[in-house]
Design a protein around this motif. Sequence first.
Motif, mmCIF file in Angstrom:
data_model
loop_
_atom_site.group_PDB
_atom_site.id
_atom_site.type_symbol
_atom_site.label_atom_id
_atom_site.label_comp_id
_atom_site.label_asym_id
_atom_site.label_seq_id
_atom_site.Cartn_x
_atom_site.Cartn_y
_atom_site.Cartn_z
ATOM 1 N N ALA A 1 0.975 10.126 -3.239
ATOM 2 C CA ALA A 1 1.441 11.181 -4.148
ATOM 3 C C ALA A 1 0.776 12.511 -3.829
ATOM 4 N N ALA A 2 -0.518 12.461 -3.511
ATOM 5 C CA ALA A 2 -1.238 13.693 -3.164
ATOM 6 C C ALA A 2 -0.684 14.293 -1.881
ATOM 7 N N ALA A 3 -0.338 13.444 -0.928
ATOM 8 C CA ALA A 3 0.215 13.939 0.340
ATOM 9 C C ALA A 3 1.580 14.579 0.134
ATOM 10 N N ALA A 4 2.362 14.040 -0.815
ATOM 11 C CA ALA A 4 3.690 14.594 -1.095
ATOM 12 C C ALA A 4 3.621 15.868 -1.905
ATOM 13 N N GLY A 5 2.540 16.049 -2.664
ATOM 14 C CA GLY A 5 2.366 17.268 -3.453
ATOM 15 C C GLY A 5 3.477 17.442 -4.480
ATOM 16 N N SER A 6 4.035 18.616 -4.534
ATOM 17 C CA SER A 6 5.053 18.931 -5.538
ATOM 18 C C SER A 6 6.369 18.220 -5.272
ATOM 19 N N ALA A 7 6.482 17.552 -4.136
ATOM 20 C CA ALA A 7 7.734 16.859 -3.777
ATOM 21 C C ALA A 7 7.829 15.459 -4.370
ATOM 22 N N VAL A 8 6.821 15.036 -5.137
ATOM 23 C CA VAL A 8 6.868 13.691 -5.711
ATOM 24 C C VAL A 8 8.054 13.559 -6.659
ATOM 25 N N VAL A 9 8.571 12.334 -6.735
ATOM 26 C CA VAL A 9 9.661 12.035 -7.664
ATOM 27 C C VAL A 9 9.027 11.576 -8.972
ATOM 28 N N SER A 10 9.113 12.392 -9.998
ATOM 29 C CA SER A 10 8.384 12.087 -11.229
ATOM 30 C C SER A 10 9.090 11.042 -12.082
ATOM 31 N N GLY A 11 10.422 10.964 -12.015
ATOM 32 C CA GLY A 11 11.140 10.037 -12.884
ATOM 33 C C GLY A 11 11.198 8.644 -12.313
ATOM 34 N N ASP A 12 11.697 8.489 -11.089
ATOM 35 C CA ASP A 12 11.917 7.182 -10.463
ATOM 36 C C ASP A 12 12.601 6.243 -11.452
ATOM 37 N N TRP B 1 3.769 4.155 -9.495
ATOM 38 C CA TRP B 1 4.405 2.923 -9.063
ATOM 39 C C TRP B 1 4.853 2.053 -10.235
ATOM 40 N N ASP B 2 4.707 2.518 -11.449
ATOM 41 C CA ASP B 2 4.980 1.679 -12.622
ATOM 42 C C ASP B 2 6.370 1.054 -12.582
ATOM 43 N N ASN B 3 7.391 1.876 -12.355
ATOM 44 C CA ASN B 3 8.759 1.361 -12.374
ATOM 45 C C ASN B 3 9.028 0.420 -11.203
ATOM 46 N N ALA B 4 8.483 0.741 -10.038
ATOM 47 C CA ALA B 4 8.669 -0.117 -8.868
ATOM 48 C C ALA B 4 8.051 -1.491 -9.110
ATOM 49 N N ILE B 5 6.881 -1.503 -9.741
ATOM 50 C CA ILE B 5 6.214 -2.780 -10.034
ATOM 51 C C ILE B 5 7.002 -3.577 -11.070
ATOM 52 N N ARG C 1 -4.816 1.686 -5.261
ATOM 53 C CA ARG C 1 -5.693 2.750 -4.765
ATOM 54 C C ARG C 1 -4.917 3.715 -3.876
ATOM 55 N N PHE C 2 -3.845 3.208 -3.250
ATOM 56 C CA PHE C 2 -3.061 4.043 -2.338
ATOM 57 C C PHE C 2 -1.967 4.833 -3.058
ATOM 58 N N GLU C 3 -1.757 4.533 -4.324
ATOM 59 C CA GLU C 3 -0.727 5.208 -5.114
ATOM 60 C C GLU C 3 -0.965 6.717 -5.146
ATOM 61 N N LYS C 4 -2.202 7.107 -5.438
ATOM 62 C CA LYS C 4 -2.520 8.534 -5.523
ATOM 63 C C LYS C 4 -2.613 9.181 -4.145
ATOM 64 N N VAL C 5 -2.894 8.370 -3.135
ATOM 65 C CA VAL C 5 -2.997 8.913 -1.778
ATOM 66 C C VAL C 5 -1.639 9.440 -1.321
ATOM 67 N N VAL D 1 0.821 -1.215 0.000
ATOM 68 C CA VAL D 1 0.000 0.000 0.000
ATOM 69 C C VAL D 1 0.855 1.264 0.000
ATOM 70 N N PHE D 2 2.169 1.097 -0.023
ATOM 71 C CA PHE D 2 3.050 2.265 0.004
ATOM 72 C C PHE D 2 4.360 1.905 -0.669
ATOM 73 N N GLN D 3 4.831 2.811 -1.529
ATOM 74 C CA GLN D 3 6.129 2.650 -2.171
ATOM 75 C C GLN D 3 6.927 3.938 -1.957
ATOM 76 N N SER D 4 8.176 3.817 -1.568
ATOM 77 C CA SER D 4 9.057 4.979 -1.550
ATOM 78 C C SER D 4 10.364 4.600 -2.217
#
Length: 350
Positions: A337-348, A299-303, A331-335, A114-117
């Motif tokens: 990301a939304a909490a991180a806001g602009s701090a999300v890592v777009s490339g991964d 989560w595409d790359n992590a998966i 379902r938790f992917e967007k949760v 339910v969580f990826q970092s």
Amino acid sequence: MKKRTVAALAVALTVLTACSNGDTGATLELTAALPDKVPGGTEIRIGDPAIQAIVQASGLDSELTDAGVEVQWANISGGPQSIQAFRADKLDCSAVADIPSLFAAWTGTSTKIVFQSVTVDPVEHPIYRLGVAPGVNVASLADLRGKKIAYSAGQAQGALVLRVLQKAGLTQKDVTLVELTSTGDSYATALGSKAVDVAPIAASQVKIYKAKYPAGTSISHGIRDDASTLYCLTKTVQDAEKAAALKVYVGVRAKALLWQNQHPGEYAKVYLQDTQGLSPQDAKDVVAADGTKGIPATWDNAIARLQATADLLAEQQNHEKLDVTTLVDRRFEKVEAAAAGSAVVSGDAA
């Protein structure tokens, strides 16, 4: 909740027996939207020690309380402990790398990630280095041929060993794999006693290993090994009340990791020193080795990395093939990301 409360809440598995609870809410289909409202007093049992310390030090625990979420913290993390607790129904979720979700599936325990970092610069800041025993000559991956290597099939370290052998063009027949569960400093001790020649040890602990065994060395493996997840019993995310609470927790967890990036000194104090017992200098070294943590936008790359690992383990350890998309709850992917806001890592980067 401050320092004394942290200690009180970091209960052992045996204490959790008294707090064990079964299904409390209506069944939620895995395809249904996550509920927004948490019924007051909803409890989730979580083994996430580092995040626990951050949440309580940063004041983020108020977000959980205000949302009606009660977290029953457990001093549990990693695959073997968490799977045992899941089977005993004493835990809902635990912080792990990616391998435990695979072994849970292979051994009949249904879970969902339910969580990826990620680590923002994973090759520069690996989770593990290859520790080398005193007096053993290993300067490159090619030198692993003929060596005794610590190996734990159900842990991230075990998967890393197989990936390292693959990269080196070696097979299991070219080395001796020594079955040894990685707990605490067990791998460092095995190296120091020369029970093994090589073992994956936390990069953040290399300095401590070398201080204890001055003739010991380490080398880089050059493989991305930064998988970090929170996984939960499937029945937990199917419980409508717990799923709602978990939605709140996932958002808070994302904020906690960002707080860790912004407050490295405080993180070193409240977790590495006060909870883990490291000296101030060792805690500082661990923070420097860890690098910056990031919340991926997707989560595409992590998966994809998880699928590649599952395929390798299925081949090398004679497991059934797994479709890892069945092990993640997106379902938790967007949760997060939304909490991180602009701090999300777009490339991964894959």
